[in-house]
Design a protein around this motif. Structure first.
Motif, PDB file in Angstrom:
ATOM      1  N   THR A  75       7.004   0.134  -2.963  1.00 13.94           N
ATOM      2  CA  THR A  75       6.598  -0.682  -1.815  1.00 13.94           C
ATOM      3  C   THR A  75       6.534   0.137  -0.542  1.00 13.94           C
ATOM      4  O   THR A  75       5.554   0.072   0.214  1.00 13.94           O
ATOM      5  CB  THR A  75       7.567  -1.861  -1.638  1.00 13.94           C
ATOM      6  OG1 THR A  75       7.525  -2.688  -2.804  1.00 13.94           O
ATOM      7  CG2 THR A  75       7.201  -2.688  -0.417  1.00 13.94           C
ATOM      8  N   LEU A  76       7.580   0.930  -0.279  1.00 13.58           N
ATOM      9  CA  LEU A  76       7.593   1.731   0.949  1.00 13.58           C
ATOM     10  C   LEU A  76       6.506   2.794   0.928  1.00 13.58           C
ATOM     11  O   LEU A  76       5.849   3.052   1.953  1.00 13.58           O
ATOM     12  CB  LEU A  76       8.970   2.375   1.141  1.00 13.58           C
ATOM     13  CG  LEU A  76      10.116   1.410   1.466  1.00 13.58           C
ATOM     14  CD1 LEU A  76      11.419   2.181   1.654  1.00 13.58           C
ATOM     15  CD2 LEU A  76       9.802   0.598   2.724  1.00 13.58           C
ATOM     16  N   ARG A  77       6.274   3.421  -0.221  1.00 10.26           N
ATOM     17  CA  ARG A  77       5.199   4.415  -0.317  1.00 10.26           C
ATOM     18  C   ARG A  77       3.835   3.768  -0.065  1.00 10.26           C
ATOM     19  O   ARG A  77       2.970   4.345   0.592  1.00 10.26           O
ATOM     20  CB  ARG A  77       5.221   5.091  -1.686  1.00 10.26           C
ATOM     21  CG  ARG A  77       6.371   6.055  -1.890  1.00 10.26           C
ATOM     22  CD  ARG A  77       6.055   7.053  -3.002  1.00 10.26           C
ATOM     23  NE  ARG A  77       5.745   6.373  -4.254  1.00 10.26           N
ATOM     24  CZ  ARG A  77       6.656   6.075  -5.184  1.00 10.26           C
ATOM     25  NH1 ARG A  77       7.936   6.407  -4.989  1.00 10.26           N
ATOM     26  NH2 ARG A  77       6.307   5.459  -6.303  1.00 10.26           N
ATOM     27  N   THR A  78       3.667   2.554  -0.591  1.00  7.13           N
ATOM     28  CA  THR A  78       2.400   1.860  -0.404  1.00  7.13           C
ATOM     29  C   THR A  78       2.191   1.487   1.061  1.00  7.13           C
ATOM     30  O   THR A  78       1.092   1.643   1.609  1.00  7.13           O
ATOM     31  CB  THR A  78       2.348   0.595  -1.271  1.00  7.13           C
ATOM     32  OG1 THR A  78       2.588   0.948  -2.639  1.00  7.13           O
ATOM     33  CG2 THR A  78       1.005  -0.089  -1.150  1.00  7.13           C
ATOM     34  N   TYR A  79       3.255   1.001   1.698  1.00  9.91           N
ATOM     35  CA  TYR A  79       3.144   0.650   3.123  1.00  9.91           C
ATOM     36  C   TYR A  79       2.899   1.893   3.977  1.00  9.91           C
ATOM     37  O   TYR A  79       2.129   1.844   4.947  1.00  9.91           O
ATOM     38  CB  TYR A  79       4.392  -0.088   3.594  1.00  9.91           C
ATOM     39  CG  TYR A  79       4.285  -1.584   3.453  1.00  9.91           C
ATOM     40  CD1 TYR A  79       3.695  -2.352   4.444  1.00  9.91           C
ATOM     41  CD2 TYR A  79       4.761  -2.234   2.324  1.00  9.91           C
ATOM     42  CE1 TYR A  79       3.589  -3.720   4.321  1.00  9.91           C
ATOM     43  CE2 TYR A  79       4.651  -3.608   2.178  1.00  9.91           C
ATOM     44  CZ  TYR A  79       4.062  -4.350   3.186  1.00  9.91           C
ATOM     45  OH  TYR A  79       3.940  -5.710   3.059  1.00  9.91           O
ATOM     46  N   LEU A  80       3.532   3.001   3.646  1.00 13.38           N
ATOM     47  CA  LEU A  80       3.291   4.236   4.395  1.00 13.38           C
ATOM     48  C   LEU A  80       1.852   4.702   4.218  1.00 13.38           C
ATOM     49  O   LEU A  80       1.222   5.172   5.181  1.00 13.38           O
ATOM     50  CB  LEU A  80       4.269   5.325   3.938  1.00 13.38           C
ATOM     51  CG  LEU A  80       5.723   5.144   4.369  1.00 13.38           C
ATOM     52  CD1 LEU A  80       6.592   6.255   3.783  1.00 13.38           C
ATOM     53  CD2 LEU A  80       5.841   5.140   5.891  1.00 13.38           C
ATOM     54  N   SER A  81       1.319   4.576   3.006  1.00 15.78           N
ATOM     55  CA  SER A  81      -0.070   4.939   2.768  1.00 15.78           C
ATOM     56  C   SER A  81      -1.012   4.045   3.572  1.00 15.78           C
ATOM     57  O   SER A  81      -1.974   4.519   4.195  1.00 15.78           O
ATOM     58  CB  SER A  81      -0.393   4.829   1.275  1.00 15.78           C
ATOM     59  OG  SER A  81      -1.772   5.052   1.031  1.00 15.78           O
TER      60      SER A  81
END
Length: 297
Positions: A75-81
């Motif tokens: 989730t955090l990687r997706t939001y950062l992307s």
């Protein structure tokens, strides 16, 4: 006496009746769907049906693995992307939108020419977003016009791979699609600037850059904030552009929600949508702290 005393009551009721249709539309097409999404986000589900029951497992599933400090969760990687694309597109559209709006507002003197050029800027909106995105494929592909031109000029020995189905192509498509959302509000703010202020700055000995930075930019901040809200909110929830121009290889929050709905995981998709809405609202809240939009408008 009776008729005159009833007139203030009638005049007091009339604004409420005038606002009632728009209020009804707002409630039916915004608040009710939003409430339904919030409600479904707390439901359970299986492979075949939705199970109306209050549970937090959808939100827990979204943040599963996020307690590990050594590695970012999905989730955090997706939001950062998603935020990466959002910041890149916002910065590029802001520069381009401000430059185009400045040219139209201060360098085009004829109102008719301003209208003509402004209409020309809207021509891409006469076609579908998907058509405009697909139009980049023959240009940026391995055998596309750009690679053929570079190869013909002997600037490259092999096709440039990162032109298509990459972060570059996604950002390019976003800028192409949404720069107009930045141009319009900034141009509107610039057209409200009193020309006497620019003359006063010139008489005071200010250079062009000083006038731009000290007079035009502060007076255009309402348009900048409104354009930023448009661009940020659209990019944060977009999944079509990232899917098409990223070759279905780049993750985004909107793409995750789209995939979950395609697998009929509606409660999980609703939980992701609620979290995305909360993030977008926080971003909008931060932008509106820079200027009181209601006061400026």
């Amino acid at each position: 006496m009776h008729s005159t005393s009833s007139m203030p009551q009638a005049s007091g009721i009339r604004p409420w009746w005038q606002a009632a249709p728009l209020t009804l539309v707002f409630v039916l097409f915004f608040l009710v769907p939003l409430a339904l999404v919030l409600m479904v986000s707390f439901w359970d589900f299986n492979e075949y049906e939705l199970l109306p029951a209050f549970t937090l497992k959808n939100y827990l599933a979204v943040f599963e693995g996020c307690g590990n400090a050594s590695d970012l969760c999905v989730t955090l990687r997706t939001y950062l992307s998603t935020l990466k694309f959002c910041l890149l597109v916002w910065g590029i559209t802001l520069v381009l939108g401000f430059a185009v709006a400045y040219f139209l507002a201060f360098h085009v003197r004829s109102a008719g020419m301003q209208t003509l050029l402004f209409v020309l800027c809207t021509i891409p909106f006469w076609t579908s977003n998907v058509i405009r995105m697909i139009s980049w494929v023959p240009l940026l592909g391995r055998n596309g016009l750009v690679n053929q031109t570079l190869a013909g000029m002997r600037l490259i020995d092999a096709p440039v791979e990162w032109l298509l189905f990459s972060d570059f192509s996604v950002v390019l498509a976003f800028v192409h699609l949404y720069t107009m959302f930045m141009i319009v509000p900034i141009f509107n703010s610039m057209m409200r600037i009193d020309s006497s202020l620019l003359e006063a700055a010139n008489d005071a000995g200010a250079s062009g850059w000083q006038t731009l930075w000290s007079v035009i930019v502060p007076l255009s901040r309402t348009g900048i904030v409104i354009g930023s809200i448009f661009v940020v909110t659209i990019v944060m929830g977009d999944f079509v552009t990232i899917g098409v121009m990223g070759g279905q290889q780049i993750a985004s929050v909107g793409k995750i929600i789209q995939v979950q709905t395609s697998y009929l995981q509606f409660p999980l998709a609703a939980a992701n949508a609620v979290i995305l809405l909360a993030v977008v609202l926080m971003v909008i809240w931060g932008l509106t702290r820079l200027v009181d939009i209601r006061k400026e408008l």
